[in-house]
Design a protein around this motif. Structure first.
Motif, PDB file in Angstrom:
ATOM      1  N   ALA A 381       0.840  -1.204   0.000  1.00 31.77           N
ATOM      2  CA  ALA A 381       0.000   0.000   0.000  1.00 31.77           C
ATOM      3  C   ALA A 381       0.872   1.251   0.000  1.00 31.77           C
ATOM      4  CB  ALA A 381      -0.921   0.008   1.215  1.00 31.77           C
ATOM      5  N   GLY A 382       0.514   2.198  -0.849  1.00 32.26           N
ATOM      6  CA  GLY A 382       1.231   3.463  -0.935  1.00 32.26           C
ATOM      7  C   GLY A 382       0.395   4.479  -1.676  1.00 32.26           C
ATOM      8  N   GLU A 383       0.994   5.630  -2.015  1.00 30.50           N
ATOM      9  CA  GLU A 383       0.247   6.676  -2.710  1.00 30.50           C
ATOM     10  C   GLU A 383       0.166   6.395  -4.201  1.00 30.50           C
ATOM     11  OE1 GLU A 383      -0.120  11.523  -3.156  1.00 30.50           O
ATOM     12  OE2 GLU A 383       1.825  10.662  -2.643  1.00 30.50           O
ATOM     13  N   LEU A 384      -1.038   6.531  -4.737  1.00 30.45           N
ATOM     14  CA  LEU A 384      -1.262   6.348  -6.162  1.00 30.45           C
ATOM     15  C   LEU A 384      -0.896   7.626  -6.910  1.00 30.45           C
ATOM     16  CD1 LEU A 384      -2.433   4.691  -8.545  1.00 30.45           C
ATOM     17  CD2 LEU A 384      -4.672   5.635  -7.956  1.00 30.45           C
ATOM     18  N   ALA A 403       2.698  22.906  -8.300  1.00 36.12           N
ATOM     19  CA  ALA A 403       3.964  22.208  -8.030  1.00 36.12           C
ATOM     20  C   ALA A 403       3.839  21.239  -6.865  1.00 36.12           C
ATOM     21  CB  ALA A 403       5.071  23.233  -7.755  1.00 36.12           C
ATOM     22  N   GLU A 404       2.930  21.523  -5.934  1.00 35.87           N
ATOM     23  CA  GLU A 404       2.715  20.604  -4.815  1.00 35.87           C
ATOM     24  C   GLU A 404       2.021  19.322  -5.264  1.00 35.87           C
ATOM     25  OE1 GLU A 404       0.472  22.588  -1.805  1.00 35.87           O
ATOM     26  OE2 GLU A 404       1.945  24.206  -1.547  1.00 35.87           O
ATOM     27  N   ALA A 405       1.187  19.421  -6.302  1.00 35.11           N
ATOM     28  CA  ALA A 405       0.392  18.275  -6.744  1.00 35.11           C
ATOM     29  C   ALA A 405       1.043  17.503  -7.880  1.00 35.11           C
ATOM     30  CB  ALA A 405      -0.991  18.752  -7.190  1.00 35.11           C
ATOM     31  N   VAL A 406       1.736  18.221  -8.779  1.00 32.88           N
ATOM     32  CA  VAL A 406       2.352  17.592  -9.952  1.00 32.88           C
ATOM     33  C   VAL A 406       3.862  17.745  -9.820  1.00 32.88           C
ATOM     34  CG1 VAL A 406       2.449  17.524 -12.472  1.00 32.88           C
ATOM     35  CG2 VAL A 406       0.331  18.243 -11.320  1.00 32.88           C
ATOM     36  N   ASP A 407       4.569  16.614  -9.736  1.00 27.70           N
ATOM     37  CA  ASP A 407       6.006  16.690  -9.485  1.00 27.70           C
ATOM     38  C   ASP A 407       6.781  16.974 -10.779  1.00 27.70           C
ATOM     39  OD1 ASP A 407       6.501  14.275 -10.880  1.00 27.70           O
ATOM     40  OD2 ASP A 407       6.382  13.061  -9.056  1.00 27.70           O
ATOM     41  N   PRO A 408       8.092  17.183 -10.717  1.00 25.23           N
ATOM     42  CA  PRO A 408       8.862  17.519 -11.926  1.00 25.23           C
ATOM     43  C   PRO A 408       8.793  16.464 -13.025  1.00 25.23           C
ATOM     44  CG  PRO A 408      10.113  18.101  -9.956  1.00 25.23           C
ATOM     45  CD  PRO A 408       8.917  17.333  -9.487  1.00 25.23           C
ATOM     46  N   ARG A 410       6.096  15.116 -13.969  1.00 32.35           N
ATOM     47  CA  ARG A 410       4.719  15.247 -14.457  1.00 32.35           C
ATOM     48  C   ARG A 410       3.787  14.191 -13.876  1.00 32.35           C
ATOM     49  NH1 ARG A 410       2.191  19.333 -15.501  1.00 32.35           N
ATOM     50  NH2 ARG A 410       0.754  18.269 -16.914  1.00 32.35           N
ATOM     51  N   TRP A 411       4.179  13.605 -12.737  1.00 30.62           N
ATOM     52  CA  TRP A 411       3.285  12.674 -12.040  1.00 30.62           C
ATOM     53  C   TRP A 411       2.326  13.464 -11.159  1.00 30.62           C
ATOM     54  CZ3 TRP A 411       2.883   7.557 -12.923  1.00 30.62           C
ATOM     55  CH2 TRP A 411       3.954   6.904 -13.549  1.00 30.62           C
ATOM     56  N   MET A 412       1.039  13.172 -11.294  1.00 25.54           N
ATOM     57  CA  MET A 412       0.023  13.755 -10.415  1.00 25.54           C
ATOM     58  C   MET A 412      -0.075  12.902  -9.159  1.00 25.54           C
ATOM     59  SD  MET A 412      -2.419  16.100 -10.107  1.00 25.54           S
ATOM     60  CE  MET A 412      -3.243  16.292  -8.522  1.00 25.54           C
ATOM     61  N   HIS A 413       0.126  13.518  -8.008  1.00 27.41           N
ATOM     62  CA  HIS A 413       0.026  12.811  -6.726  1.00 27.41           C
ATOM     63  C   HIS A 413      -1.420  12.905  -6.238  1.00 27.41           C
ATOM     64  CE1 HIS A 413       4.418  12.200  -5.793  1.00 27.41           C
ATOM     65  NE2 HIS A 413       4.440  12.922  -6.906  1.00 27.41           N
ATOM     66  N   THR A 414      -2.092  11.771  -6.146  1.00 18.55           N
ATOM     67  CA  THR A 414      -3.539  11.779  -5.894  1.00 18.55           C
ATOM     68  C   THR A 414      -3.903  11.938  -4.424  1.00 18.55           C
ATOM     69  OG1 THR A 414      -3.709   9.373  -5.571  1.00 18.55           O
ATOM     70  CG2 THR A 414      -3.848  10.208  -7.850  1.00 18.55           C
TER      71      THR A 414
END
Length: 537
Positions: A381-384, A403-408, A410-414
């Motif tokens: 289990a981890g962050e999708l 920038a807090e939600a989309v990392d360098p 280009r992954w969107m942290h849900t």
């Protein structure tokens, strides 16, 4: 060696490279005489040829009012044909439509209009107890960029259409020639379960392709008729619904201005709908109608359930009693246009209820350790996180929040806690912030909720953590009973869980409710449940 929790949706079918307007033109040319839009409440209906012409009329009217590429046009209305016309007309001329929740009051309306810089607002006259004209007048002074409001069902709407007659039709072709599929076309202010809402900015490419692939995954063709009781002001209605239908030449059916279980089933029966959308609570309300069995739902074959996990017993009834053998579960978020994961037409009951499907074509997903960012092995289990064409352009005028939600990368942290199975299907364990830590043990509410759905006295249930002096947190079950006159007691609930759940997972508190607080996208506001009952004995 265990495979990493990473999956990439491959396909020999390429992404669409069109704008929404160009895609609609193709549907109009291919299916001019087929139904495009039916509004059951008013009895109005449009073929694709008529719908395309109606969209052009509104687009010309907007041009006549000085709306240009990149201008923001607010839409503050209940589900109605005019909402759909504004959606496609703004896209046709390169304006950016700003979705506004019909339930908003003055403060929230002002926030969205001011933040987005909307120059034109299209609004209903009223909704429930809200007088929209009075609310607009109340906030207008604090929204300096708002030039004008057009009201649906008011002479100002007819004036909008009439004004477009003086604009040469050639202007539309000229405007369309200047548009890119990567232009922003929609701003959706996220439900704001924490803090102030942020404006997720989506492009033609984002939402047209997502609607297309969601529809393709459930097998839409021009023969399908899609019943949409879900709100248009969220991606579920306007992307998965409207764009998912028109991208395949299918018909959009509006059963009622807002959700009404009886009106929904009547629309399915009358219009012979083949697909029905809803969050699980909507399906529960439809199934619980006293005369449910009297509706002829035999035309249904598929549909989409999203917003929150579907209880097993509900899914069994949807498949068996509503004839939705190919019903699909979708997972997504506004910032990803919205869908990243979806079950397939032939998936079994277990995959449709225990998972949210597998990755869609042209999208990547991974599950990471939230602390280190490292991709975890499958089964952990981890962050999708998700990446691909569907990730938003950003939050409107908020680069720091983006920038807090989309990392360098280009992954969107849900912010969702998930686990990928060996077969690539993903289980949503809960929100990272929803995990209950009781005496050092991690408790995942979804597991307890799924178990409690089988209790004969429970119609719906949400589990949250509330403060406890000794254990840090304890487990609270918030229950909507099947029969309000005979709700379950805490003792009955605990007895039901004995021998089946570990002791630390068994609820130690119970609240009987009539309804749950909900976000605009159909998710239960667990944060509100926690806050409400944290201080109560």
């Amino acid at each position: 060696m265990t495979a990493p929790s990473y999956a990439h949706g491959t396909s020999t079918t390429p992404l669409l490279g069109d704008t929404i307007g160009a895609d609609l033109d193709r549907a109009v040319a291919a299916h001019p005489e087929r139904d495009a839009l039916v509004d059951v409440a008013s009895g109005r209906r449009w073929t694709y040829a008529q719908f395309g012409a109606a969209v052009d009329e509104v687009a010309l009217g907007l041009l006549a009012k000085g709306v240009r590429k990149g201008d923001r046009v607010g839409i503050w209305a209940i589900n109605c044909p005019e909402w759909v016309l504004i959606q496609y007309a703004t896209a046709r001329i390169g304006a950016i439509m700003v979705n506004i929740n019909p339930a908003y009051r003055a403060h929230e309306l002002e926030y969205v209009l001011e933040r987005s810089g909307a120059s034109l607002l299209v609004a209903s006259l009223s909704h429930r107890t809200s007088d929209y004209r009075a609310l607009v007048d109340q906030v207008r002074g604090n929204c300096p960029e708002l030039r004008e409001t057009v009201y649906i069902g008011d002479p100002s709407w007819e004036e909008l259409i009439a004004g477009g007659t003086v604009v040469p039709y050639a202007r539309l072709a000229a405007v369309a020639a200047e548009l890119s599929c990567d232009d922003p076309v929609n701003i959706q202010y996220t439900s704001g379960t924490t803090g102030f809402p942020k404006g997720a900015t989506l492009s033609h490419h984002n939402i047209l392709n997502n609607g297309y692939w969601v529809g393709r995954t459930v097998g839409y063709t021009e023969q399908d008729r899609v019943c949409l009781p879900v709100p248009f002001y969220h991606c579920f209605g306007m992307v998965m619904g409207n764009l998912g239908a028109t991208a395949h030449g299918a018909c959009i059916v509006i059963p009622a201005p807002s959700f009404d279980p009886r009106a929904t089933l009547e629309a399915v029966q009358r219009e012979r709908c083949t697909s029905l959308y809803g969050v699980p609570t909507m399906f529960i309300a439809e199934l619980n109608l006293p005369d449910f069995a009297e509706f002829d739902l035999s035309s249904l074959r598929t549909g989409i359930m999203a917003g929150s996990p579907c209880p097993v017993e509900v899914m069994k009834r949807v498949v068996a009693e509503m004839h939705m053998e190919e019903v699909s579960i979708c997972y997504g978020m506004t910032e990803t246009s919205p869908v990243s994961l979806q079950t397939r037409r032939d998936d079994d009951l277990e995959h449709r209820t225990a998972t949210v499907g597998r990755v869609l074509p042209h999208i990547e997903v991974k599950i990471i350790d939230p602390a280190t960012g490292v991709t975890l092995p499958r089964g952990s289990a981890g962050e999708l996180c998700t990446r691909g064409y569907s990730v938003m352009l950003g939050y409107w005028n908020e680069p720091d929040k983006t920038a807090e939600a989309v990392d360098p990368g280009r992954w969107m942290h849900t912010g969702d806690l998930a686990m990928m199975r060996e077969d690539g299907y993903v289980e949503i364990v809960g929100r990272i912030k929803d995990v209950i830590i009781r005496g050092g043990e991690n408790v995942y509410p979804r597991e307890i909720e799924e178990f409690l759905y089988a209790h004969p006295k429970i119609a719906d249930v949400q589990v949250v953590g509330i403060p406890h002096e000794r254990y840090g947190e304890e487990v609270l079950a918030c229950v909507i009973p099947r029969d309000p006159a005979d709700p379950p007691t805490l003792e009955e609930l605990r007895a039901f869980c004995e021998e089946q759940l570990a002791h630390y997972k068994i609820p130690s508190s119970l609240r009987i409710l009539g309804s749950f607080p909900m976000t605009v996208s159909g998710k239960v506001r667990k944060v509100e449940l926690r806050e409400t009952y944290a201080e109560q004995p």
